[in-house]
Design a protein around this motif. Structure first.
Motif, PDB file in Angstrom:
ATOM      1  N   ALA A  55       0.829  -1.213   0.000  1.00 37.80           N
ATOM      2  CA  ALA A  55       0.000   0.000   0.000  1.00 37.80           C
ATOM      3  C   ALA A  55       0.859   1.257   0.000  1.00 37.80           C
ATOM      4  CB  ALA A  55      -0.930  -0.015   1.214  1.00 37.80           C
ATOM      5  N   PHE A  58       2.207   1.893  -3.419  1.00 38.35           N
ATOM      6  CA  PHE A  58       1.139   2.527  -4.207  1.00 38.35           C
ATOM      7  C   PHE A  58       1.109   4.024  -3.941  1.00 38.35           C
ATOM      8  CE2 PHE A  58      -2.966   4.432  -3.144  1.00 38.35           C
ATOM      9  CZ  PHE A  58      -3.483   4.648  -4.424  1.00 38.35           C
ATOM     10  N   SER A 165      -9.246   3.780  -5.938  1.00 37.04           N
ATOM     11  CA  SER A 165      -8.199   3.665  -6.954  1.00 37.04           C
ATOM     12  C   SER A 165      -7.982   2.194  -7.316  1.00 37.04           C
ATOM     13  CB  SER A 165      -6.890   4.255  -6.427  1.00 37.04           C
ATOM     14  OG  SER A 165      -5.803   3.893  -7.253  1.00 37.04           O
ATOM     15  N   LEU A 168      -4.577   0.950  -6.201  1.00 38.21           N
ATOM     16  CA  LEU A 168      -4.465   0.518  -4.805  1.00 38.21           C
ATOM     17  C   LEU A 168      -4.914  -0.933  -4.660  1.00 38.21           C
ATOM     18  CD1 LEU A 168      -4.046   0.888  -1.784  1.00 38.21           C
ATOM     19  CD2 LEU A 168      -6.321   1.947  -1.652  1.00 38.21           C
TER      20      LEU A 168
END
Length: 322
Positions: A55, A58, A165, A168
């Motif tokens: 994450a 990202f 997103s 993501l």
């Protein structure tokens, strides 16, 4: 996210995980089996650190999106990793958890809603994080169950209602692929640890919360119904047996299947995956926005789950204190 970037990200996550294994081995970050464990061999702990790393990658690679969520994720992952290495004071750990949840709420713009929604959300978030942590006890269950959730959320985001997103979702999905490669085995290379189970719970909660806030459809909580049933029903039985529900235990149904009936871990994990997949299918294609159908499925699932536990485990074991 292009295929080339996805492949590069996947390879990078594999490399990070392998490096972590070497560091964990060097610094003795391992999980030794005890009387509550469902495994019998020493295994690297904290392999789930790859979830927050995915994450965070990202965040830096795709425009610094969702900064408060990422800050909360980093905080809760960091304190959970420290807790994996050395048990921390509960007040310190819970304070960081609360701070992370408040950052999550701020990212959701939840403070613009009436105060009672914050209370409801707090109960849901804290309950889900704890359920995820309690359910992370056998090979494959956290990785496969979470991967299913991400797959379904990606489908919803792509084909039903855009709410987050896609990059993501892909980044988190790739981190789960890496983790499952090492964990979804008869003899796992690593366990998620608190850093893994709590972090992936935080991520999944954030995504489902985004979806619910976008659509005003609370039926999407069914994406976590199987974990929810096992967690809530197990707490209920422990209360009836007058046990301390905050103490570690082996009372979940998945633990009975793997520890008492000696089902292979992967069989149990696949069972939970398949049942949740069926529920997800019903949610997306049958229930949709129908509250009555949603409540009906919850009640029916609870009845079936309770009946199954009484049939398999027996009334005496479920209701009588050992």
């Amino acid at each position: 996210m292009s295929i080339v970037i996805a492949v590069i990200l996947l390879m990078s996550l594999f490399a990070v995980e392998v490096v972590y294994f070497k560091l964990a081995d060097q610094f003795n970050i391992i999980d030794k089996p005890n009387h509550r464990s469902s495994h019998t061999y020493v295994t690297i702990r904290g392999g789930g650190i790859i979830f927050p790393i995915g994450a965070i990658l990202f965040f830096f690679c795709f425009g610094f999106q969702y900064p408060f969520f990422i800050a909360g994720l980093f905080a809760i992952a960091f304190i959970s990793f420290l807790d994996d290495i050395h048990t921390l004071n509960n007040k310190v750990r819970l304070s960081v958890h609360l701070l992370s949840v408040l950052l999550l709420f701020y990212q959701w713009d939840l403070f613009e809603y009436p105060w009672y929604w914050i209370i409801i959300a707090l109960i849901f978030v804290i309950g889900t994080i704890n359920a995820y942590n309690f359910m992370d006890g056998i090979n494959g269950i956290t990785g496969s169950y979470s991967f299913l959730a991400i797959i379904m959320l990606f489908y919803i985001n792509s084909s039903v209602t855009p709410f987050t997103s896609s990059s993501l979702l892909i980044a988190v999905g790739l981190s789960l692929i890496v983790f499952n490669f090492f964990n979804f085995r008869n003899k796992a290379k690593c366990f998620a640890g608190d850093v893994g189970s709590i972090s992936i719970a935080f991520i999944v909660i954030f995504l489902i919360g985004q979806l619910i806030l976008k659509t005003s459809n609370f039926n999407y909580i069914l994406l976590l119904l199987v974990y929810g049933l096992d967690a809530v029903v197990t707490i209920g039985f422990r209360v009836l047996r007058k046990e301390n529900i905050f103490e570690a235990h082996r009372s979940h149904f998945y633990q009975y299947l793997s520890n008492e009936l000696k089902w292979p871990h992967l069989y149990v994990s696949i069972l939970y995956f398949v049942v949740q997949a069926i529920i997800n299918f019903l949610l997306i294609f049958v229930i949709k926005e129908s509250l009555s159908l949603c409540l009906g499925l919850i009640v029916l699932s609870a009845i079936v789950f309770l009946a199954t536990r009484f049939l398999v485990e027996g009334r005496s074991k479920l209701l009588s204190k050992a």
